[in-house]
Design a protein around this motif. Structure first.
Motif, mmCIF file in Angstrom:
data_model
loop_
_atom_site.group_PDB
_atom_site.id
_atom_site.type_symbol
_atom_site.label_atom_id
_atom_site.label_comp_id
_atom_site.label_asym_id
_atom_site.label_seq_id
_atom_site.Cartn_x
_atom_site.Cartn_y
_atom_site.Cartn_z
ATOM 1 N N THR A 116 9.516 1.468 4.792
ATOM 2 C CA THR A 116 9.431 0.459 5.853
ATOM 3 C C THR A 116 7.965 0.055 5.955
ATOM 4 O O THR A 116 7.091 0.935 5.987
ATOM 5 N N PHE A 117 7.723 -1.252 5.954
ATOM 6 C CA PHE A 117 6.323 -1.705 5.971
ATOM 7 C C PHE A 117 6.208 -3.056 6.695
ATOM 8 O O PHE A 117 7.212 -3.760 6.893
ATOM 9 N N ASN A 130 13.120 -7.379 -6.741
ATOM 10 C CA ASN A 130 14.192 -6.826 -7.579
ATOM 11 C C ASN A 130 14.986 -5.745 -6.849
ATOM 12 O O ASN A 130 15.977 -5.257 -7.360
ATOM 13 N N HIS A 131 14.495 -5.314 -5.695
ATOM 14 C CA HIS A 131 15.170 -4.240 -4.968
ATOM 15 C C HIS A 131 15.813 -4.786 -3.690
ATOM 16 O O HIS A 131 15.576 -5.922 -3.294
ATOM 17 N N GLN A 132 16.591 -3.942 -3.068
ATOM 18 C CA GLN A 132 17.284 -4.322 -1.832
ATOM 19 C C GLN A 132 16.242 -4.422 -0.700
ATOM 20 O O GLN A 132 15.687 -3.410 -0.290
ATOM 21 N N LEU A 133 16.014 -5.644 -0.211
ATOM 22 C CA LEU A 133 14.937 -5.877 0.761
ATOM 23 C C LEU A 133 15.521 -6.513 2.025
ATOM 24 O O LEU A 133 16.249 -7.501 1.949
ATOM 25 N N GLU A 134 15.240 -5.911 3.167
ATOM 26 C CA GLU A 134 15.745 -6.450 4.454
ATOM 27 C C GLU A 134 14.560 -6.689 5.374
ATOM 28 O O GLU A 134 13.580 -5.949 5.321
ATOM 29 N N LYS A 135 14.727 -7.717 6.248
ATOM 30 C CA LYS A 135 13.643 -7.968 7.209
ATOM 31 C C LYS A 135 14.212 -7.895 8.621
ATOM 32 O O LYS A 135 15.237 -8.522 8.918
ATOM 33 N N ARG A 188 12.224 -3.571 5.117
ATOM 34 C CA ARG A 188 12.702 -2.273 4.602
ATOM 35 C C ARG A 188 13.225 -2.482 3.180
ATOM 36 O O ARG A 188 14.066 -3.358 2.949
ATOM 37 N N VAL A 189 12.678 -1.699 2.256
ATOM 38 C CA VAL A 189 13.102 -1.824 0.865
ATOM 39 C C VAL A 189 13.718 -0.500 0.391
ATOM 40 O O VAL A 189 13.243 0.580 0.766
ATOM 41 N N THR A 190 14.816 -0.627 -0.357
ATOM 42 C CA THR A 190 15.490 0.568 -0.908
ATOM 43 C C THR A 190 15.337 0.541 -2.426
ATOM 44 O O THR A 190 15.725 -0.436 -3.072
ATOM 45 N N ILE A 191 14.760 1.619 -2.935
ATOM 46 C CA ILE A 191 14.485 1.715 -4.385
ATOM 47 C C ILE A 191 15.192 2.951 -4.929
ATOM 48 O O ILE A 191 15.243 3.990 -4.272
ATOM 49 N N ARG A 192 15.752 2.856 -6.176
ATOM 50 C CA ARG A 192 16.539 3.973 -6.710
ATOM 51 C C ARG A 192 15.818 4.771 -7.798
ATOM 52 O O ARG A 192 16.374 5.781 -8.272
ATOM 53 N N ASP A 193 14.674 4.294 -8.192
ATOM 54 C CA ASP A 193 13.970 4.994 -9.274
ATOM 55 C C ASP A 193 12.601 5.462 -8.793
ATOM 56 O O ASP A 193 11.865 4.698 -8.170
#
Lengths: 258, 310
Positions: free
Chosen positions: B238-239, B253-258, B264-269
């Motif tokens: 969260t930033f 390229n990642h799941q990004l919500e505002k 908030r970004v969700t990264i899998r790697d």
């Protein structure tokens, strides 16, 4: 060859460490000592009686020991699962069986050697006569008989558990020892099926009386050693039977799932 | 690991059935896999999944109903191939009338080691496996854990190229398991190929390059451990960004919500996650929270088996 020897050595080690052989020899000695102590009111000829009974006790004890040792080798390997690490090594199933057989034969020979030492000592003590060549022939032929019994017990132990293989092996041993003498008396008194059974028994079972020189050893004062051709013929006879049982055991074991 | 060379173990459409008539059971149902030189592969499954049957087939103890199993290019069970294999059985029992040293002399001798090699190798193995001083003790007096250690010693006595262990940690206490892991790591470092089944999934996760999961006689998945677990790892950031600034391009390229001013970004790697943090810091972002959810092989395995059962 080294694999066969290593497996054989482990069988021999087990036989020596488990002390069964010593127990059997001790019990046989007690029986023989009992016989030696019988005086029969000072009757003559007791030495021959001692020799005859001693050899019979020793021969039977050695045969049953060999059957027990051989019958337990394979079932125990399966039950205790010790066969897995062993056959995971570069050892063929044939080498495994031959190693076990050699081990059993070495243990049987050790047992028989102890018996013979006692027998010879006892006979000399009783003032009996020893014919060294006849004794050697007797021992050699007895070992051939034990080889037949060991391969027979191996064969049985691949289809049966230890208890059953041991029991049937012992029954066949006594049957093989008896049939030779009784078959000619019985043959004329049985029907066609009985005749067939007797003939099948005659050829299917090894005639262990053929390799038993005990009577000649007892009466060595009147019997001379048997000729070499007879020894050769009996060797062939024993190898044919033991080879047959060994082949049957191998065929059964070759593709046996473990 | 070298997948350009020939496989050491090659299993093709292997079927193994037990029993007769209506009681016939298919323990292994058409599995195929390959293991290459230098790989460490875990073979995982619940009890009765077909692990031991597969391993016994590889060792030539049981025979395939159909399909094939080859080791070093030879049919499973060939004496020539067994010269290059060390095997630890599922239940390790050894001759109770023998001493530890005598047992290793027997197995080493069967493997073709000379008496001189045995004299040099046996004390070293007793030392390495924590059995020093037990050389002359009869095996009937060995504990289960000691027998398992001795089992490993007999498997590695000839320093074989391929090690097949059926239930490696069976009967070992935590210290024993730690010691075994160290032994396995050393063997792996020396380039030995290792194929082992285990219920200790942490051990598999830590040691193995690849895992094969078997269930009801069929392979349900086989892949490198990190590839199996990669899609299950979740890293959340969260930033907030200085006024008017857009999130750096790689985050798209990642799941990004505002939500309000917060992203908030969700990264899998894990590597992507590290890269995103660097990018955000250089873009002047303020990182508010970080959160990571990683799954173990055990979680993955349990979820997979439960899904299969349902």
């Amino acid at each position: 060859m080294r694999a066969i020897w290593l497996i054989a050595r482990s069988v021999l080690l087990e036989a020596v460490r488990r002390k069964e052989i010593y127990a059997i020899v001790l019990i046989s000695c007690l029986i023989i000592a009992g016989i030696m102590s019988i005086d029969f009111f000072g009757l003559r000829g007791l030495t021959k009686f001692y020799c005859e009974v001693s050899l019979q006790v020793m021969s039977t004890a050695a045969a049953l020991t060999t059957i027990a040792l051989a019958a337990r080798q394979l079932p125990r390997e399966f039950e205790a699962r010790t066969i897995y690490p062993l056959l995971a090594k570069p050892v063929s199933r044939m080498s495994f069986i031959l190693g076990k057989l050699l081990g059993v034969m070495l243990a049987a020979a050790f047992c028989f050697a102890l018996f013979m030492a006692i027998y010879i000592g006892g006979t000399i003590y009783m003032g009996g006569r020893i014919s060294p060549l006849l004794i050697l022939q007797y021992v050699y032929l007895q070992l051939l008989g034990l080889l037949i019994l060991a391969t027979l017990a191996f064969c049985l132990s691949l289809w049966l558990n230890f208890d059953a293989a041991m029991t049937i092996g012992a029954v066949l041993y006594f049957a093989a020892s008896i049939i030779m003498t009784s078959i000619s008396y019985l043959y004329d008194f049985v029907g066609s099926v009985g005749k067939l059974v007797l003939k099948a028994s005659l050829y299917g079972l090894p005639q262990l009386r053929l390799v038993d020189l005990s009577e000649k050893v007892v009466h060595s004062d009147v019997w001379s050693p048997i000729p070499a051709w007879a020894i050769a013929a009996l060797t062939c006879y024993a190898f044919v039977y033991s080879g047959l049982y060994l082949a049957l055991a191998y065929i059964s074991f070759r593709r046996k799932p473990l | 690991m070298s997948q350009t060379s020939s496989p050491i173990i090659e299993v093709k459409n292997l079927v193994v059935e037990y029993g007769q008539g209506s009681k016939r059971i298919r323990a292994v149902d058409g599995i195929s896999f390959e293991i290459y030189p230098g790989e460490c592969v875990g073979f995982v499954g619940v009890n009765g999944a077909g692990k031991s049957t597969t391993i016994k087939t590889l060792m030539g103890f049981i025979f395939p109903t159909s399909g094939s199993a080859r080791l070093f290019g030879l049919a499973a069970g060939a004496v020539e191939s067994r010269k290059r294999i060390g095997y630890l059985p599922e239940v390790a029992l050894y001759y109770p009338f023998m001493k530890g040293r005598e047992l290793l002399e027997l197995y080493g001798g069967l493997h073709g080691l000379t008496p001189q090699e045995l004299r040099r190798r046996i004390p070293a193995l007793f030392e390495e496996l924590g059995l020093k001083g037990k050389e002359e003790v009869l095996l009937r007096n060995y504990s289960k854990g000691m027998q398992q250690r001795l089992g490993i010693a007999q498997a590695i006595i000839a320093d074989p190229e391929l090690l097949i262990f059926d239930e490696l940690s069976s009967g070992l206490d935590p210290v024993g398991r730690f010691d075994m892991r160290s032994v396995l790591l050393r063997l792996k470092e020396r380039g030995r190929t290792i194929f082992f089944s285990s219920h200790e999934l942490t051990e598999v996760e830590n040691l193995c390059d690849r895992v094969i999961i078997i269930h009801q006689g069929r392979i349900v998945t086989q892949a490198p451990v990190h590839e199996l677990l990669k899609p299950l790892n979740i890293f959340e950031l969260t930033f907030s960004l200085p006024n008017g600034k857009e999130p750096p391009q790689p985050l798209a390229n990642h799941q990004l919500e505002k939500t309000g001013d917060l992203y908030r970004v969700t990264i899998r790697d894990v590597e992507e996650y590290a890269k995103a943090v660097t990018e955000l810091i250089s873009a002047g972002a303020r990182i508010v929270t970080t959160n990571s959810k990683t799954q173990s092989l055990e979680d993955f395995f349990i979820n997979l088996i439960q899904a299969k059962r349902s």
